[in-house]
Enzyme design. Structure first.
Site, PDB file in Angstrom:
ATOM      1  N   ASP A   1       5.471 -65.472   2.526  1.00  0.00           N
ATOM      2  CA  ASP A   1       5.280 -65.737   1.336  1.00  0.00           C
ATOM      3  C   ASP A   1       6.508 -66.506   0.735  1.00  0.00           C
ATOM      4  O   ASP A   1       7.724 -66.279   0.879  1.00  0.00           O
ATOM      5  CB  ASP A   1       5.216 -64.278   0.320  1.00  0.00           C
ATOM      6  CG  ASP A   1       4.695 -64.705  -1.118  1.00  0.00           C
ATOM      7  OD1 ASP A   1       3.690 -64.324  -1.272  1.00  0.00           O
ATOM      8  OD2 ASP A   1       5.457 -65.319  -1.736  1.00  0.00           O
TER       9      ASP A   1
ATOM     10  N   ASN B   1      -4.550 -58.326  -4.813  1.00  0.00           N
ATOM     11  CA  ASN B   1      -4.784 -58.554  -6.134  1.00  0.00           C
ATOM     12  C   ASN B   1      -6.145 -59.084  -6.148  1.00  0.00           C
ATOM     13  O   ASN B   1      -6.535 -60.121  -5.440  1.00  0.00           O
ATOM     14  CB  ASN B   1      -3.495 -59.471  -6.424  1.00  0.00           C
ATOM     15  CG  ASN B   1      -2.434 -58.817  -6.489  1.00  0.00           C
ATOM     16  OD1 ASN B   1      -1.978 -57.872  -7.052  1.00  0.00           O
ATOM     17  ND2 ASN B   1      -1.232 -59.596  -5.996  1.00  0.00           N
TER      18      ASN B   1
ATOM     19  N   GLU C   1      -3.125 -64.929  -8.171  1.00  0.00           N
ATOM     20  CA  GLU C   1      -2.814 -65.998  -8.678  1.00  0.00           C
ATOM     21  C   GLU C   1      -3.301 -67.095  -7.815  1.00  0.00           C
ATOM     22  O   GLU C   1      -3.674 -68.260  -8.186  1.00  0.00           O
ATOM     23  CB  GLU C   1      -1.149 -66.310  -8.471  1.00  0.00           C
ATOM     24  CG  GLU C   1      -0.535 -65.529  -9.500  1.00  0.00           C
ATOM     25  CD  GLU C   1       0.895 -65.667  -9.185  1.00  0.00           C
ATOM     26  OE1 GLU C   1       1.584 -66.102  -8.189  1.00  0.00           O
ATOM     27  OE2 GLU C   1       1.666 -64.492  -9.808  1.00  0.00           O
TER      28      GLU C   1
ATOM     29  N   HIS D   1      -6.473 -62.950   0.087  1.00  0.00           N
ATOM     30  CA  HIS D   1      -5.316 -62.793   1.154  1.00  0.00           C
ATOM     31  C   HIS D   1      -4.781 -61.141   1.027  1.00  0.00           C
ATOM     32  O   HIS D   1      -4.938 -60.902  -0.175  1.00  0.00           O
ATOM     33  CB  HIS D   1      -4.085 -63.733   0.822  1.00  0.00           C
ATOM     34  CG  HIS D   1      -3.934 -63.811  -0.520  1.00  0.00           C
ATOM     35  ND1 HIS D   1      -4.475 -64.277  -1.660  1.00  0.00           N
ATOM     36  CD2 HIS D   1      -2.609 -63.282  -1.380  1.00  0.00           C
ATOM     37  CE1 HIS D   1      -3.833 -64.133  -2.543  1.00  0.00           C
ATOM     38  NE2 HIS D   1      -2.863 -63.329  -2.641  1.00  0.00           N
TER      39      HIS D   1
ATOM     40  N   HIS E   1      -1.276 -59.121   1.138  1.00  0.00           N
ATOM     41  CA  HIS E   1       0.276 -59.103   1.331  1.00  0.00           C
ATOM     42  C   HIS E   1       0.628 -58.045   2.221  1.00  0.00           C
ATOM     43  O   HIS E   1       0.309 -56.924   2.098  1.00  0.00           O
ATOM     44  CB  HIS E   1       0.860 -58.910   0.135  1.00  0.00           C
ATOM     45  CG  HIS E   1       0.491 -59.855  -1.144  1.00  0.00           C
ATOM     46  ND1 HIS E   1       1.508 -60.676  -1.706  1.00  0.00           N
ATOM     47  CD2 HIS E   1      -0.572 -59.971  -1.858  1.00  0.00           C
ATOM     48  CE1 HIS E   1       0.946 -61.529  -2.561  1.00  0.00           C
ATOM     49  NE2 HIS E   1      -0.294 -61.151  -2.851  1.00  0.00           N
TER      50      HIS E   1
HETATM   51  P1  AMP Z   1      -1.528 -63.175  -5.738  1.00  0.00           P
HETATM   52  O1  AMP Z   1      -0.695 -62.913  -6.730  1.00  0.00           O
HETATM   53  O2  AMP Z   1      -1.956 -61.992  -4.704  1.00  0.00           O
HETATM   54  O3  AMP Z   1      -2.426 -64.305  -5.559  1.00  0.00           O
HETATM   55  O4  AMP Z   1      -0.456 -63.906  -4.572  1.00  0.00           O
HETATM   56  C1  AMP Z   1      -0.112 -65.349  -4.206  1.00  0.00           C
HETATM   57  C2  AMP Z   1       0.973 -65.172  -3.392  1.00  0.00           C
HETATM   58  O5  AMP Z   1       1.121 -66.606  -2.956  1.00  0.00           O
HETATM   59  C3  AMP Z   1       2.405 -65.067  -4.503  1.00  0.00           C
HETATM   60  O6  AMP Z   1       3.168 -64.110  -3.872  1.00  0.00           O
HETATM   61  C4  AMP Z   1       3.149 -66.520  -4.159  1.00  0.00           C
HETATM   62  O7  AMP Z   1       4.509 -66.197  -4.159  1.00  0.00           O
HETATM   63  C5  AMP Z   1       2.636 -67.037  -2.786  1.00  0.00           C
HETATM   64  N1  AMP Z   1       2.330 -68.517  -2.680  1.00  0.00           N
HETATM   65  C6  AMP Z   1       2.135 -69.506  -3.523  1.00  0.00           C
HETATM   66  N2  AMP Z   1       2.111 -70.579  -2.987  1.00  0.00           N
HETATM   67  C7  AMP Z   1       2.774 -70.465  -1.643  1.00  0.00           C
HETATM   68  C8  AMP Z   1       2.993 -71.412  -0.592  1.00  0.00           C
HETATM   69  N3  AMP Z   1       2.934 -72.697  -0.856  1.00  0.00           N
HETATM   70  N4  AMP Z   1       3.547 -70.955   0.417  1.00  0.00           N
HETATM   71  C9  AMP Z   1       3.705 -69.551   0.548  1.00  0.00           C
HETATM   72  N5  AMP Z   1       3.313 -68.368  -0.336  1.00  0.00           N
HETATM   73  C10 AMP Z   1       2.962 -68.957  -1.484  1.00  0.00           C
END
Ligand code: AMP
Length: 109
Positions: free
Chosen positions: A33, A90, A98, A103, A105
């Site tokens: 991440d 999420n 987001e 995915h 975590h």
């Molecule tokens: P979510 O809120 O579950 O959608 O998590 C999205 C995650 O993707 C967040 O923890 C971000 O920090 C991570 N993220 C966003 N862009 C990137 C990227 N280019 N490389 C790695 N992680 C990312």
């Protein structure tokens, strides 16, 4: 939910955007991440075009089952976390999602 093929994880999967890869096979990509919330914070992304957990769970049971076996493989065999890790999904904007490519975590200290 509509799947946007321009989302950031689709771009990572296609190689258009770089990532810190920790493991990859035919079905998943695991990478660090970019804003880690703990010492270990890895995202496991299936190579299917599913916007959310709910969409992904509608796929065939073998794809869904394999994905979770691969999540466990990454946590235990690649990251060597033994039984000490948290999994977070999420689902939906109001729950903090987001990136709209499903995915999981993997988080551990
Ligand atoms: P979510 O809120 O579950 O959608 O998590 C999205 C995650 O993707 C967040 O923890 C971000 O920090 C991570 N993220 C966003 N862009 C990137 C990227 N280019 N490389 C790695 N992680 C990312």
């Amino acid at each position: 939910m509509n799947y946007d093929p321009e989302n950031i994880f689709a771009k990572i999967l296609s190689g258009a955007v770089p990532c810190e890869k920790v493991y990859e096979n035919d079905e998943i990509l695991a990478f660090k991440d970019i804003h880690p919330k703990a010492k270990v914070h890895v995202l496991v992304v299936p190579k299917t075009s599913s916007a959310s957990f709910q969409d992904f769970s509608k796929l065939d049971p073998i794809t869904v089952g394999n994905f979770f076996k691969f999540v466990n493989f990454v946590a235990t065999e690649v990251l060597n976390l033994n039984d000490n890790f948290r999994l977070v999904v999420n689902n939906g904007k109001k729950s903090g999602q987001e990136v709209f490519h499903f995915h999981v975590h993997i988080i551990s200290n």
